[in-house]
Motif scaffolding. Structure first.
Motif, PDB file in Angstrom:
ATOM      1  N   UNK A 159       0.684  -1.291  -0.078  1.00 12.24           N
ATOM      2  CA  UNK A 159       0.263  -0.112  -0.140  1.00 12.24           C
ATOM      3  C   UNK A 159       0.960   1.279   0.077  1.00 12.24           C
ATOM      4  N   UNK A 160       2.063   1.294   0.234  1.00 12.57           N
ATOM      5  CA  UNK A 160       2.897   2.082   0.352  1.00 12.57           C
ATOM      6  C   UNK A 160       3.895   2.223  -1.111  1.00 12.57           C
ATOM      7  N   UNK A 185      -6.985 -11.155  -7.917  1.00  5.64           N
ATOM      8  CA  UNK A 185      -6.490 -10.072  -7.256  1.00  5.64           C
ATOM      9  C   UNK A 185      -4.778 -10.604  -7.400  1.00  5.64           C
ATOM     10  N   UNK A 186      -4.596 -11.726  -7.433  1.00  6.52           N
ATOM     11  CA  UNK A 186      -3.401 -12.001  -7.889  1.00  6.52           C
ATOM     12  C   UNK A 186      -2.713 -11.365  -9.113  1.00  6.52           C
ATOM     13  N   UNK A 187      -3.461 -11.513 -10.213  1.00  3.50           N
ATOM     14  CA  UNK A 187      -3.029 -10.856 -11.336  1.00  3.50           C
ATOM     15  C   UNK A 187      -3.005  -9.170 -11.123  1.00  3.50           C
ATOM     16  N   UNK A 188      -4.067  -8.866 -10.558  1.00  8.05           N
ATOM     17  CA  UNK A 188      -4.068  -7.184 -10.139  1.00  8.05           C
ATOM     18  C   UNK A 188      -2.512  -6.674  -9.377  1.00  8.05           C
ATOM     19  N   UNK A 227      -6.799   0.563  -8.454  1.00  8.56           N
ATOM     20  CA  UNK A 227      -5.886   0.512  -7.367  1.00  8.56           C
ATOM     21  C   UNK A 227      -4.979   1.432  -7.380  1.00  8.56           C
ATOM     22  N   UNK A 228      -4.319   1.529  -8.808  1.00 11.01           N
ATOM     23  CA  UNK A 228      -3.398   2.908  -8.766  1.00 11.01           C
ATOM     24  C   UNK A 228      -4.037   4.199  -8.551  1.00 11.01           C
ATOM     25  N   UNK A 229      -4.870   4.102  -8.928  1.00  8.09           N
ATOM     26  CA  UNK A 229      -5.822   5.676  -8.946  1.00  8.09           C
ATOM     27  C   UNK A 229      -5.827   5.808  -7.193  1.00  8.09           C
ATOM     28  N   UNK A 231      -3.893   5.071  -5.121  1.00  6.16           N
ATOM     29  CA  UNK A 231      -2.735   4.903  -4.605  1.00  6.16           C
ATOM     30  C   UNK A 231      -2.557   3.735  -3.606  1.00  6.16           C
ATOM     31  N   UNK A 232      -2.917   2.724  -4.137  1.00  8.35           N
ATOM     32  CA  UNK A 232      -2.772   1.430  -3.624  1.00  8.35           C
ATOM     33  C   UNK A 232      -3.496   1.175  -2.273  1.00  8.35           C
ATOM     34  N   UNK A 233      -4.336   1.938  -1.790  1.00 17.00           N
ATOM     35  CA  UNK A 233      -5.046   1.850  -0.439  1.00 17.00           C
ATOM     36  C   UNK A 233      -6.399   1.059  -0.577  1.00 17.00           C
ATOM     37  N   UNK A 234      -6.422   0.105   0.211  1.00 16.78           N
ATOM     38  CA  UNK A 234      -7.783  -0.390   0.145  1.00 16.78           C
ATOM     39  C   UNK A 234      -8.339  -1.368  -0.928  1.00 16.78           C
ATOM     40  N   UNK A 235      -7.132  -1.910  -1.732  1.00 13.89           N
ATOM     41  CA  UNK A 235      -7.344  -2.568  -3.054  1.00 13.89           C
ATOM     42  C   UNK A 235      -7.744  -4.008  -2.838  1.00 13.89           C
TER      43      UNK A 235
END
Length: 235
Positions: A159-160, A185-188, A227-229, A231-235
């Motif tokens: 997430x960082x 989610x693995x692919x993500x 997820x990128x949008x 910033x990786x938080x809560x994905x």
């Protein structure tokens, strides 16, 4: 191995706590000398501060001995100064000391000690330490093997924006280690890590894609963009 000298901002931050103008002048003289490659002068500026118990100076002396900047390279001496900073709660020093114990550099190799110092730094939010603590749990080195804990710490680092942690989090989903197996989610996570240049993630993404339907693949790509949008938080 993290060997970066403490930034000027760190020195100023501690100055505001201590209120010592002399400290800032001496510490910053050391930073200025290091910036122009004069590490011998930097060491001369920092050593008196370190001997007075200053954690950033402890850390910077650890870096100089670790890398051989301005002094003969000496892992035992580096470990000594890292420990002094680590014991004062300096996260970067805790992380480096964890690395020393993991690899047996300047100290006797001890995975339990490595995990202890990684945890201290990880709990302060240091992504590198969170990633390495995740590895400790995944491999059962210095801690009881626990895939759920490994996934937890990988996620914190992921997430960082830590690409290695993002790759390993993808791996946990691909193999169902500590999380429910889920190729989407693995692919993500593989996709996100691969876009950051992680070569292992490129391979993981390819393997995951072979096990997915076109609909699942499209969903994974959509989730990666979202997820990128975020910033990786809560994905």
């Amino acid at each position: 191995m993290k060997r970066t000298l403490t930034a000027l901002a760190i020195g100023v931050s501690l100055l505001l706590v201590s209120g010592s103008i002399g400290y800032a002048q001496d510490f910053n003289k050391g930073l200025a000398a290091a910036a122009r490659g004069d590490y011998a002068t930097a060491v001369r500026e920092w050593r008196p501060l370190a001997e007075q118990g200053d954690a950033p100076a402890h850390y910077n002396l650890g870096v100089t001995y670790d890398a051989g900047y301005g002094v003969p390279q000496d892992q035992k001496e580096a470990a000594k100064w890292y420990r002094k900073a680590a014991e004062q709660g300096f996260a970067d020093a805790q992380y480096n000391l964890g690395n020393f114990y993991r690899m047996g550099r300047g100290v006797i190799q001890d995975y339990e000690e490595a995990a202890k110092w990684y945890r201290k730094a990880a709990e302060q939010g240091l992504a590198n330490a969170q990633f390495n603590l995740g590895n400790s749990y995944r491999m059962g080195r210095g801690v009881v093997q626990d895939y759920k804990e490994a996934a937890k710490w990988y996620r914190k680092a992921a997430e960082q924006g830590d690409a290695q942690a993002q790759n390993n989090l993808g791996m946990t989903y691909a193999n169902g280690l500590g999380v429910i197996q889920d190729y989407v989610y693995a692919h993500m996570w593989f996709n996100i890590a691969a876009s950051a240049g992680d070569k292992n993630a490129v391979k993981g993404r390819e393997l995951a894609a072979k096990r997915m339907t076109p609909v699942q693949l499209a969903e994974a790509q959509k989730l990666a963009r979202e997820c990128v949008a975020k910033k990786y938080k809560g994905c």
